[in-house]
Design an enzyme around this catalytic site. Structure first.
Site, short mmCIF file in Angstrom:
data_model
loop_
_atom_site.label_atom_id
_atom_site.label_comp_id
_atom_site.label_asym_id
_atom_site.label_seq_id
_atom_site.Cartn_x
_atom_site.Cartn_y
_atom_site.Cartn_z
N ASP A 71 2.90 4.06 2.56
CA ASP A 71 2.01 3.69 1.67
C ASP A 71 2.08 3.16 0.46
OD1 ASP A 71 -0.83 2.49 1.79
OD2 ASP A 71 -1.02 4.91 0.62
N GLU B 133 4.92 -0.15 3.55
CA GLU B 133 4.04 -1.89 2.50
C GLU B 133 3.96 -1.62 1.19
OE1 GLU B 133 -1.00 -1.54 1.81
OE2 GLU B 133 -0.02 0.32 1.02
C1 NOJ Z 1 -2.73 1.10 1.51
C2 NOJ Z 1 -3.68 1.56 2.98
O1 NOJ Z 1 -3.50 1.20 3.95
C3 NOJ Z 1 -5.46 1.40 2.51
O2 NOJ Z 1 -5.94 2.07 3.56
C4 NOJ Z 1 -5.28 2.74 1.48
O3 NOJ Z 1 -6.73 2.58 0.56
C5 NOJ Z 1 -4.72 2.50 0.15
N1 NOJ Z 1 -3.22 2.57 0.92
C6 NOJ Z 1 -4.62 3.88 -1.05
O4 NOJ Z 1 -3.49 4.90 -0.12
#
Ligand code: NOJ
Ligand code: CA
Length: 501
Positions: A187, A251
């Site tokens: 993340d 990500e």
């Molecule tokens: C990216 C995640 O995919 C999303 O769902 C989340 O709200 C944020 N990061 C914070 O962790």
């Protein structure tokens, strides 16, 4: 590269609460997922990425973790993860979990027991803004100091300058890798380290991606610090010590493609895979998509491999965002995702052409605005959905697994056939990408010499030449098997995969 199973893989994102409910309480869970492994094997995918499964107060539905080493009771228990890993492996499927290292839940015991793990200031020190809106600093009444939260106030950011935080996460990675987890989706992988002096972020300028411009801020100090690469390099070493090496799928939400590509390091010492968000932010329009792919090809270091997505639990479903519900276009988008050079990751429901659901205001559960709930609605398994009172309302159940599985012309069958074609024709999974000239509105590319993929995303019929071979798969299926003797014509919203002769 030998041993890199994920280079030739198709990944599949499971949003656990919305995938399949094993105990009938309306919340998807690990047992439900285990029961559906047969479907995933039939579909032909190679790996599952599960959104966070850990205990969490669910302010941000699992992205506010309160214990990284166990399982949310709504979803199951540790033994269920072991069983999932084991039973998935028996079907040739690997399991990736979601690592949330940028922040914890404010209810994680660390926040009180180890406040030094977090980022603090005596007064609001800078102009940093939270992604969910408002200032990124919140007063903690207990200490009278301000803590940083790049997302919700209930998600305090960890201080990645702290060696203890780094050791804690090394332990967390090892804990799951030792249990046979194949890797992590990471993340906000670009955000971990914060500027040590907490300097201001910069205003966005004309040079920034339109999305960054719309936010008005270029996050150069609250995120995107070069020091984050050091952590990714350390994790790479840790993950590579396993057999097979564990996968790091980032990500790294960076829309400037050359800057995003830097999260691969030299090509083999940081992330293995990173979601290509520049593609997600393009429209389903030949020129834009082609430009992203060309820039990606030009920017990736030697050996690096991208991860293509069209949907996820944040960005919305491709059938809505790219195609406004037009299923013929959704089929084109799926054909593209599954035939570009890189690893595709489907979000559950993509394979049905599922659109975003409708969630009435009184049922919205998301912390973000606008709410992301419409793309998190439950997976329709049957004509009545196959759920008892699900936690979010069911979307359109006319798109469901049961009906589409028995229909050779369905979107689901097309996706399954495309996945099978990747296995049959190695060029389709790892052949080099080379553009083929097309008239405006169309986009075509060669993969490794043996395959041509062509899409007509425009409004007029087009002709592409020279293409010689046999149409192996067409989005509307009635051209499968058709010979192409030089000139390939395509109707609007039509796409084909041609096996060249
Ligand atoms: C990216 C995640 O995919 C999303 O769902 C989340 O709200 C944020 N990061 C914070 O962790
Ligand atoms: Ca359940």
């Amino acid at each position: 590269m030998t041993g890199s199973w994920w280079r030739e893989a198709v990944l599949y994102q499971v949003y656990p609460r919305s995938f399949a409910d094993g105990n009938g309480d309306g919340i998807g869970d690990l047992r439900g997922l285990i029961d559906r492994l047969e479907y995933l094997e039939w579909l032909g995918i190679d790996g599952i990425w599960l959104n966070p499964i850990h205990p969490s107060p669910d302010v941000d539905w699992g992205y506010d973790v309160s214990d990284y080493l166990s399982v949310h009771p709504d979803l199951g228990a540790l033994e269920d993860v072991d069983r999932l890993v084991h039973e998935a492996a028996e079907r040739g499927i690997r399991v990736l979990l979601d690592l949330v290292p940028n922040h914890t839940s404010i209810r994680h015991p660390w926040f009180r027991e180890h406040p030094e793990y977090y980022v603090w200031a005596d007064r609001v020190p800078n102009n940093w803004r939270a992604v969910f809106g408002g200032p990124a600093w919140e007063l903690d009444s207990a200490s009278g100091r301000y803590y940083l939260h790049n997302f919700a106030p209930e998600q305090p950011d960890l201080d990645w300058w702290s060696p203890e935080v780094r050791s804690e996460f090394d332990r967390i990675l090892r804990f799951w890798f030792d249990r046979g987890v194949a890797g992590f989706r990471i993340d906000v992988a670009h955000a971990l380290v914060k500027d040590r002096e907490l300097r201001d972020d910069l205003p966005a300028t004309e040079e920034d991606h339109p999305h960054t411009r719309a936010e008005g801020i270029r996050r150069v100090n609250s995120m995107n610090r070069p020091e984050t690469h050091e952590i990714l390099r350390e994790w790479r070493v840790l993950a590579d010590a396993y057999a097979p090496p564990r996968v790091l799928l980032g990500e790294a939400y960076v829309l400037d493609v050359p800057a995003w590509a830097r999260y691969y390091g030299t090509g083999s010492d940081e992330l293995d895979l990173a979601f290509n968000f520049a593609l997600v932010h393009s429209q389903l329009e030949a020129e834009q998509l082609r430009a992203v792919v060309a820039e990606t090809e030009a920017s990736l270091p030697e050996g690096a491999w991208t991860c293509w997505i069209g949907s996820n639990h944040d960005a919305g479903r491709l059938a809505t965002r790219w195609c406004a519900g037009d299923e013929t276009l959704a089929r084109c988008a799926l054909l593209m995702l599954l035939t570009l050079r890189g690893t595709p990751c489907l979000y559950h429901g993509d394979e049905l052409g599922l659109t975003d659901g409708e969630v009435p205001p009184e049922r919205v559960l998301d912390v973000a605005e606008p709410s992301r709930d419409p793309c998190r609605t439950p997976m329709p398994w049957t004509r009545d959905g196959g759920w008892t009172e699900p936690w979010l309302p069911l979307a359109d159940t006319t798109h469901n697994v049961e009906d589409q599985r028995s229909d050779g012309d369905s979107t689901l069958s097309l996706v399954r056939d495309l996945i099978a074609a990747r296995r049959r024709l190695p060029d389709l999974s790892h052949g080099a990408y080379e553009e083929v000239p097309t008239p405006p509105g169309a986009w075509a590319w060669r993969r490794g010499g043996g395959v041509v993929v062509a899409l007509n995303l425009g409004e007029r019929r087009v002709e592409i030449e020279p293409v010689i071979g046999t149409i192996m798969l067409s989005t509307d299926r009635n051209r499968d098997g058709e010979p192409v003797a030089g000139r390939l014509s395509l109707d609007p919203a039509q796409g084909v995969v041609v096996e060249c002769s």
